[in-house]
Structure formats: C-alpha cells, structure tokens
Write an enzyme that holds these catalytic residues in place. Structure first.
Site, mmCIF file in Angstrom:
data_model
loop_
_atom_site.group_PDB
_atom_site.id
_atom_site.type_symbol
_atom_site.label_atom_id
_atom_site.label_comp_id
_atom_site.label_asym_id
_atom_site.label_seq_id
_atom_site.Cartn_x
_atom_site.Cartn_y
_atom_site.Cartn_z
ATOM 1 N N ASP A 67 -22.523 0.383 24.412
ATOM 2 C CA ASP A 67 -21.577 -0.326 23.547
ATOM 3 C C ASP A 67 -22.111 -0.379 22.117
ATOM 4 O O ASP A 67 -23.253 0.014 21.859
ATOM 5 C CB ASP A 67 -21.302 -1.745 24.086
ATOM 6 C CG ASP A 67 -22.574 -2.494 24.485
ATOM 7 O OD1 ASP A 67 -23.670 -2.092 24.072
ATOM 8 O OD2 ASP A 67 -22.458 -3.490 25.206
ATOM 9 N N ASP A 135 -21.699 -14.664 31.232
ATOM 10 C CA ASP A 135 -20.372 -14.768 31.850
ATOM 11 C C ASP A 135 -20.107 -13.608 32.828
ATOM 12 O O ASP A 135 -18.975 -13.389 33.234
ATOM 13 C CB ASP A 135 -19.287 -14.806 30.768
ATOM 14 C CG ASP A 135 -19.344 -13.584 29.850
ATOM 15 O OD1 ASP A 135 -20.141 -12.655 30.117
ATOM 16 O OD2 ASP A 135 -18.579 -13.540 28.863
ATOM 17 N N HIS A 137 -20.601 -10.359 32.137
ATOM 18 C CA HIS A 137 -20.147 -9.100 31.532
ATOM 19 C C HIS A 137 -21.192 -7.995 31.660
ATOM 20 O O HIS A 137 -22.395 -8.263 31.780
ATOM 21 C CB HIS A 137 -19.688 -9.286 30.073
ATOM 22 C CG HIS A 137 -20.743 -9.535 29.058
ATOM 23 N ND1 HIS A 137 -20.732 -10.613 28.203
ATOM 24 C CD2 HIS A 137 -21.846 -8.819 28.703
ATOM 25 C CE1 HIS A 137 -21.756 -10.554 27.386
ATOM 26 N NE2 HIS A 137 -22.456 -9.484 27.667
ATOM 27 N N GLU A 142 -15.801 -8.067 28.799
ATOM 28 C CA GLU A 142 -15.737 -9.506 29.009
ATOM 29 C C GLU A 142 -14.882 -9.816 30.237
ATOM 30 O O GLU A 142 -14.138 -8.955 30.710
ATOM 31 C CB GLU A 142 -15.115 -10.164 27.762
ATOM 32 C CG GLU A 142 -15.886 -9.913 26.467
ATOM 33 C CD GLU A 142 -17.155 -10.759 26.358
ATOM 34 O OE1 GLU A 142 -17.758 -11.098 27.389
ATOM 35 O OE2 GLU A 142 -17.549 -11.059 25.212
HETATM 36 C C1 GLP Z 1 -25.035 -8.059 25.259
HETATM 37 C C2 GLP Z 1 -24.925 -6.565 25.575
HETATM 38 C C3 GLP Z 1 -25.038 -6.315 27.049
HETATM 39 C C4 GLP Z 1 -26.232 -7.057 27.602
HETATM 40 C C5 GLP Z 1 -26.028 -8.535 27.461
HETATM 41 C C6 GLP Z 1 -27.165 -9.358 28.056
HETATM 42 O O1 GLP Z 1 -23.824 -8.710 25.249
HETATM 43 N N1 GLP Z 1 -23.711 -5.998 25.082
HETATM 44 O O2 GLP Z 1 -25.154 -4.917 27.274
HETATM 45 O O3 GLP Z 1 -26.412 -6.725 28.957
HETATM 46 O O4 GLP Z 1 -25.916 -8.804 26.078
HETATM 47 O O5 GLP Z 1 -28.196 -9.470 27.125
HETATM 48 P P1 GLP Z 1 -29.666 -9.952 27.439
HETATM 49 O O6 GLP Z 1 -30.314 -8.860 28.185
HETATM 50 O O7 GLP Z 1 -30.268 -10.151 26.077
HETATM 51 O O8 GLP Z 1 -29.555 -11.203 28.216
#
Ligand code: GLP
Length: 262
Positions: A67, A135, A137, A142
């Site tokens: 992304d 959440d 995702h 989302e």
């Molecule tokens: C962001 C990214 C996701 C990631 C998520 C969790 O929103 N777009 O790809 O998995 O955060 O992040 P973290 O690993 O910092 O908890």
C-alpha cells in the site's frame, strides 16, 4: 493455517527471515511482497544482518508494496521510501525493482489498474509479509472492504490515522487517502506470512483467526488461503482459544521433522 507462537521479537524475526530466505534461495526471480509498519521491522533487520554477515544475496529479488499513502509516494514518509530505508537499499535490491502503487498519480484509479498489471506481469508474489491493524485491517483494507477487492484508492478510518500518527510530525499530517492492494489481490500471493506482536494485537488476531470470515475483519479473509503462516509472540496469542494446540503442533513438527498440513 500454520500458527507459530514464539517468545519474543527476535525469535519471530528469525522464523520469518527463514521463510524469506528459503524463497530467495530457491526461486530464480523471487517476488517479495513487503509491508510497512512496526511489525516486520525486526525481520527486516535480521534479513539485513544475514545479507551482511552471511552473504545472503537479494539482487535478483523484486519487491511489491502492499500500500501507499496518497501524495507521499516521493516523500520521506511514503511507504516506498520507508521500505528502501529499512530493508531494500541495505540488502542490495535496486530501487527500480521496488514498486508500489503510485499515490502521486493524477489519475489514482488508472495508477491502481497499472499496479495490478505490473503485479500480474511479474508472475505474482511468492511470499507476502503482512501486519494487522488494530481494527483487523491488512494493507489499508479497512473494515467493510470487499473480500474480493482489488488495488484501489481508499479513505482511511479515524482509528487508522490515529494509530499511524506516530510516524508523522503532527497528527493532522496523516493523509486521509491511500492506495492499497485489495483483499482479493493479497490472496493471490502464493504464501501469506502474518506477523503480530504485543497485547494490543491479541484481539484482532483472535478475530482474524478464530472468528467468522467477514468484511468487518479484513484479516479474517486469510482463512480462505491455502498457505498461510501466522507468527505471533506470546502476548499477541493470548486471546486464541487454540493457542495450546498450536504450540503442540509446533513441538510435534519440530521433534518429528515432518511438515504438518495447515
Ligand atoms: C498500517 C499498514 C499496514 C500495517 C498496519 C499495522 O496501517 N498499512 O500494512 O500492517 O499499519 O502496523 P504495525 O505493524 O505498526 O502495528
């Protein structure tokens, strides 16, 4: 689904780095799908260590991002810059082999369609690293994202913007829009590897692995995929009803040296 529960971030990083190393060593032109966020950072550091200390070569790899924020593709805070900074530059993957959806494009829909074309032309992702949002995702899909969704522009929820504000100088700097591979796109990778650590991820992990498959928990779509490895630390596994079973499967697999089907 294989679920591995390990003691800490270092063990998690070694296990996931082993999976990446297998692909990198056994595939002529490996395609790695890399995620940003904190969850894979220790794994990326372990890959950099193996490159420097053990000569693990990555020059033949191609990388596709999950992304990207809209408006930050050529910016330091953009995901392509982050991935280059934390892993690909350090392991010798050339910048032009690192691709993401172009969040700076004038026509975002066309940029997403072009990204799908590039993914398809690459032959598809061999191993996709995933984190999970609070959440549930994956990527920036989302809750309420279609389970068959493709790469597209999305509006981030207030929750995700708040969670990601730590990466920006001011909370108001977090973009409201992003481009993300769709859930259907992600499910086409040949091997999905989900990483989660810490108590804050225990709830979303349990909903994703043991709850119903629902668009309200995008990571629950992983239940549809034939080859998923979930690597958790103890804290992230706390809410799993089958945690002890997963530990037993891992120890049997280790002692018998055979692969147990997911
Ligand atoms: C962001 C990214 C996701 C990631 C998520 C969790 O929103 N777009 O790809 O998995 O955060 O992040 P973290 O690993 O910092 O908890």
């Amino acid at each position: 689904m294989k679920v591995r529960i390990v003691a800490d971030a270092a063990a998690q990083a070694r296990l996931v780095a082993d999976l990446v190393e297998q692909v990198v060593r056994s595939t002529p032109r490996p395609v790695l799908g890399l995620a940003t966020g904190s969850s894979p950072l220790a794994t990326y550091a372990e890959l950099v260590r193996r490159h420097r200390a053990e000569g693990l070569a990555f020059e033949h790899c191609r990388v596709f991002l999950l992304d990207e924020y809209v408006g930050l593709t050529r910016h330091e805070a953009g995901y392509r810059s982050q991935i280059r900074r934390v892993v690909t530059d350090a392991v010798g993957i050339p910048p032009d082999a690192v691709q993401g959806p172009d969040g700076d494009a004038a026509d975002l829909d066309a940029a997403c369609a072009a990204y799908e074309d590039r993914l398809r032309a690459s032959g598809g992702v061999d191993l996709q690293v995933l984190g999970i949002g609070a959440d549930g995702h994956i990527g920036f899909n989302e809750p309420a994202s279609a389970l068959g969704s493709r790469t597209r522009p999305v509006v981030l929820t207030a929750r995700t913007r708040a969670d990601n504000a730590r990466h920006f100088d001011h909370p108001g700097d977090v973009p409201r829009l992003a481009l993300t591979q769709g859930i259907g796109t992600i499910l086409e990778a040949r091997h999905l590897v989900l990483l989660a650590a810490g108590a804050a991820k225990a709830g979303p992990v349990a909903r994703a692995l043991e709850g119903p498959i629902t668009a309200m928990v995008p990571a629950s779509a992983l239940q549809l995929h034939p080859r998923v490895t979930v690597v958790l630390d103890d804290a992230a596994a706390t809410d799993l009803r089958l945690a002890d079973h997963h530990r037993e499967v891992s120890s049997l697999e280790a002692s018998h040296r055979y692969g147990v089907g997911p």
